[in-house]
Structure formats: structure tokens, C-alpha cells
Write a protein that holds these residues in place. Structure first.
Motif, PDB file in Angstrom:
ATOM      1  N   ALA A  18     -46.835  68.738  55.910  1.00 26.66           N
ATOM      2  CA  ALA A  18     -47.093  67.699  54.898  1.00 26.66           C
ATOM      3  C   ALA A  18     -47.463  66.380  55.573  1.00 26.66           C
ATOM      4  O   ALA A  18     -48.408  65.706  55.143  1.00 26.66           O
ATOM      5  CB  ALA A  18     -45.868  67.520  53.994  1.00 26.66           C
ATOM      6  N   ASN A  19     -46.745  66.027  56.614  1.00 26.14           N
ATOM      7  CA  ASN A  19     -47.040  64.778  57.318  1.00 26.14           C
ATOM      8  C   ASN A  19     -48.399  64.824  58.010  1.00 26.14           C
ATOM      9  O   ASN A  19     -49.117  63.822  58.041  1.00 26.14           O
ATOM     10  CB  ASN A  19     -45.944  64.451  58.329  1.00 26.14           C
ATOM     11  N   ALA A  20     -48.751  65.974  58.555  1.00 30.63           N
ATOM     12  CA  ALA A  20     -50.051  66.103  59.229  1.00 30.63           C
ATOM     13  C   ALA A  20     -51.207  65.975  58.241  1.00 30.63           C
ATOM     14  O   ALA A  20     -52.313  65.593  58.628  1.00 30.63           O
ATOM     15  CB  ALA A  20     -50.126  67.442  59.967  1.00 30.63           C
ATOM     16  N   ALA A  21     -50.949  66.279  56.987  1.00 33.18           N
ATOM     17  CA  ALA A  21     -51.995  66.225  55.961  1.00 33.18           C
ATOM     18  C   ALA A  21     -52.099  64.850  55.286  1.00 33.18           C
ATOM     19  O   ALA A  21     -52.963  64.656  54.430  1.00 33.18           O
ATOM     20  CB  ALA A  21     -51.743  67.305  54.908  1.00 33.18           C
ATOM     21  N   ILE A  22     -51.246  63.916  55.670  1.00 31.02           N
ATOM     22  CA  ILE A  22     -51.278  62.587  55.053  1.00 31.02           C
ATOM     23  C   ILE A  22     -52.602  61.901  55.381  1.00 31.02           C
ATOM     24  O   ILE A  22     -53.063  61.917  56.513  1.00 31.02           O
ATOM     25  CB  ILE A  22     -50.097  61.722  55.533  1.00 31.02           C
TER      26      ILE A  22
END
Length: 138
Positions: free
Chosen positions: A36-40
Motif C-alpha cells: 500500500a505504501n509503495a503504491a502511494i
């Protein structure tokens, strides 16, 4: 540090976010949160901050009910709202939080009465796939 009217610590925005990220990782897994953080993106950054602070930092950290109960309530809410992608994620979380397969089944049976048979039918399909995936992962 003060205490709120509910007896909770009065934390800074950053502390609430950090507490939320800790719980989010414990409930959903490091792998999920890292994805999820990588997709921010610039577009989604504020939303990710919002859910980390409010859903995870303000609600999931409250002492009033345990994580098993929060998972049960969340599964029901996902079925009621037709949030199938989120349901799959929260079936995994429910298992991580200690709900048994029989308890998940009973929660989904309950949703058939109060949310609708078609909604529960979809939920059972999603949950069965998630549980099969968990079995395959070992």
C-alpha cells in the motif's frame, strides 16, 4: 501528555499516525502495508494518511473492544456495504486476529439474515478463496 474525555492519551497527529501504522501492520501484515505504501502517489497520499490516522490510529487502537471483535464487526460492515475487495483483506486480518474459520462462517451466516442472501453468497465465495489461499501459503 494529557488524556481525552474517553481516558485515551492525547497524542500528536504524528503519534496517532505512528500508532495506526503499528496496528495496521499487526492486523494486515507488513507485506500488505508495504504494498500500500509503495503504491502511494501525490493523489492518494492524503487518503493513506487519513486511514492510517483515523481508522487504524484512532479506532483500532481503542481499548473498548479487542481486535477479534473489531474484525467481526468489520467483516459484517464489508458485507453490508458490498465492499468485496476490502472483505478479502479483512478475512485475512480476521484470521490474523484469531477468528476461527467457524467464527468467520457464523459471521457470514448472520449477514445472510441482516444484509441479504446474495451479499452473504458473495462473501462466502470471497472468504472461501481467501482461506484456500491461506492454506496454500502454509
Amino acid at each position: 501528555m494529557g488524556v481525552t474525555a474517553a481516558g485515551l492519551p492525547d497524542l500528536t497527529r504524528s503519534q496517532v499516525h505512528d500508532a495506526g501504522m503499528t496496528v495496521r501492520r499487526e492486523v494486515l501484515s507488513d507485506e500488505h502495508v508495504d504494498r500500500a505504501n509503495a503504491a502511494i502517489t501525490d493523489f492518494t497520499r492524503d487518503f493513506q494518511d487519513y486511514i492510517s490516522r483515523y481508522a487504524w490510529g484512532e479506532i483500532w487502537t481503542r481499548p473498548g473492544i479487542d481486535r477479534r471483535m473489531r474484525s467481526a464487526v468489520t467483516l459484517t460492515a464489508m458485507v453490508a456495504g458490498g465492499h468485496d475487495e476490502e472483505l478479502a483483506m479483512h478475512v485475512r486480518a480476521a484470521v490474523r486476529n484469531g477468528l476461527t474459520r467457524d467464527e468467520i462462517k457464523e459471521i457470514l451466516l448472520q449477514t445472510a439474515v441482516y444484509c441479504s442472501v446474495p451479499s452473504a453468497n458473495t462473501a462466502f465465495k470471497i472468504a472461501a478463496q481467501v482461506l484456500a489461499d491461506l492454506d496454500a501459503e502454509g
